[in-house]
Design an enzyme around this catalytic site. Structure first.
Site, short mmCIF file in Angstrom:
data_model
loop_
_atom_site.label_atom_id
_atom_site.label_comp_id
_atom_site.label_asym_id
_atom_site.label_seq_id
_atom_site.Cartn_x
_atom_site.Cartn_y
_atom_site.Cartn_z
N GLY A 163 0.83 -1.21 0.00
CA GLY A 163 0.00 0.00 0.00
C GLY A 163 0.86 1.26 0.00
CG ASN B 243 -0.37 -12.72 -1.00
OD1 ASN B 243 0.03 -12.58 -2.15
ND2 ASN B 243 0.40 -12.52 0.06
CB ALA C 250 7.86 -2.84 -0.77
CE LYS D 256 2.89 -13.73 -4.86
NZ LYS D 256 2.19 -12.62 -4.28
CG ASN E 257 1.88 -16.97 -1.84
OD1 ASN E 257 1.16 -16.14 -2.34
ND2 ASN E 257 3.17 -16.73 -1.67
CG ASN F 149 11.15 -18.56 1.41
OD1 ASN F 149 10.55 -18.69 2.49
ND2 ASN F 149 10.81 -17.64 0.52
CD GLU G 234 -2.02 -12.42 3.35
OE1 GLU G 234 -2.77 -11.53 2.95
OE2 GLU G 234 -0.95 -12.71 2.79
O1 KPL Z 1 5.37 -14.46 -1.87
C1 KPL Z 1 6.07 -14.95 -1.03
C2 KPL Z 1 5.78 -14.59 0.39
O2 KPL Z 1 6.67 -14.46 1.18
O3 KPL Z 1 4.59 -14.40 0.68
C3 KPL Z 1 7.14 -15.93 -1.39
C4 KPL Z 1 7.16 -16.09 -2.89
C5 KPL Z 1 6.86 -17.24 -0.75
C6 KPL Z 1 8.54 -15.47 -1.09
O4 KPL Z 1 8.91 -15.60 0.20
#
Ligand code: KPL
Length: 305
Positions: free
Chosen positions: A15, A100, A125, A181, A185, A199, A267
């Site tokens: 945002g 997301n 960001a 995506k 996730n 990760n 989330e």
């Molecule tokens: O989008 C991401 C997140 O942190 O939410 C990933 C791709 C998993 C990168 O860490």
């Protein structure tokens, strides 16, 4: 269609980045959040330039209405944030959803009477202080409406965002892109949040097998939903996608892990919920996804829906 005034609801990293990039491009921005924030905000660019920019920050919406409303809250807060404003929004006001997962988007696309676009971004960001956001890594943004309409609006918003320094493409298949995506996730975030690892550690024993098992379930659900991976096909295509992102973000603490560490809600409903619901619709067993959803819900003291 000329766009000049924007309300951005949800002053998190995306945002704030959106607000300051659009302000830098001469757009009039009102940033709405729960806490008062300074109007003078600093944007640190990926090159390390430090820009001081003025936006209007508010805890309540001002009078009038904007040309465009961006909802940039976390997925779990989006519907409530929208409902707080809904009664005062013109029926034809365009709404852009930046969440997301795939939970908020179909609900708000049905509820909002005006045009609804969904955006998904790989821009990196983070908020460094109440008056400072760091644009840490350049990415790309895709935008479109779930049913593929509102092409002119999507192209107008895409060119405005691109001119503001956030390269954006209008696409006719944003639903598919959101599921791509979501697949990434779902394979990364719940596991790293549960095990509290970066990760890249997913590549190691014993986590690697868990990732593979999750990808297997995701691939079956995607096939039943008729969603192909962006490259390749079937299980191999989804494996390539997920492992490529793990590699590229090996040093990252994923957003869900950051939320867990900071004691914030996660989330999980927006990310795992749509997969588990689709599995039920198609009569598929997804024991790993179900158990991750249950574990994360339990950790937050909520019951999975
Ligand atoms: O989008 C991401 C997140 O942190 O939410 C990933 C791709 C998993 C990168 O860490």
């Amino acid at each position: 269609m000329a766009l000049q005034t924007h309300w951005i609801v949800g002053p998190g990293a995306i945002g704030r980045l959106l607000a300051l990039r659009l302000a830098q491009h001469g757009q009039r921005i009102t940033l709405l959040g729960r806490r008062p924030l300074p109007d003078r905000q600093t944007l640190v660019t990926p090159q390390g330039d430090v820009l001081s920019l003025e936006v209007i920050t508010r805890t309540r919406p001002p009078g009038g209405s904007p040309d465009l409303l961006h909802l940039t809250t976390k997925a779990y807060a989006a519907e409530a944030a929208y409902l707080e404003l809904a009664s005062r929004l013109p029926a034809d006001l365009p709404l852009v959803l930046w969440q997301n997962g795939y939970h908020t988007q179909p609900r708000l696309a049905t509820r909002h009477p005006g045009p609804v676009l969904c955006a998904t971004t790989t821009e990196g960001a983070y908020v460094a202080a109440d008056d400072r956001v760091v644009h840490a890594g350049r990415g790309n943004t895709l935008i479109g409406s779930l049913k593929g309409g509102h092409g002119d609006l999507a192209r107008t918003v895409a060119s405005l965002l691109s001119a503001s320094g956030l390269p954006t493409r209008a696409v006719p298949d944003i639903r598919r892109r959101l599921w791509h995506k979501l697949a990434i996730n779902a394979a990364i975030n719940p596991l790293v949040a549960h095990h509290r690892i970066r990760n890249g550690e997913l590549r190691d024993t014993p986590f690697r097998d868990e990732v593979e098992a999750v990808i297997g379930e995701v691939a079956r659900v995607m096939q039943a939903e008729g969603i192909a991976p962006p490259e390749g096909s079937g299980l191999d295509g989804w494996r390539t996608l997920v492992w490529r992102v793990v590699e590229a973000t090996a040093n990252n603490r994923a957003s869900m892990l950051q939320d867990v560490l900071a004691g914030r809600p996660t989330e999980h409903v927006a990310i795992l919920g749509p997969l588990c619901e689709a599995a039920r619709r198609h009569d598929l067993a997804t024991p790993r996804l179900d158990s991750l959803l249950k574990t994360l819900a339990k950790a937050q003291g909520t019951v999975p829906g």
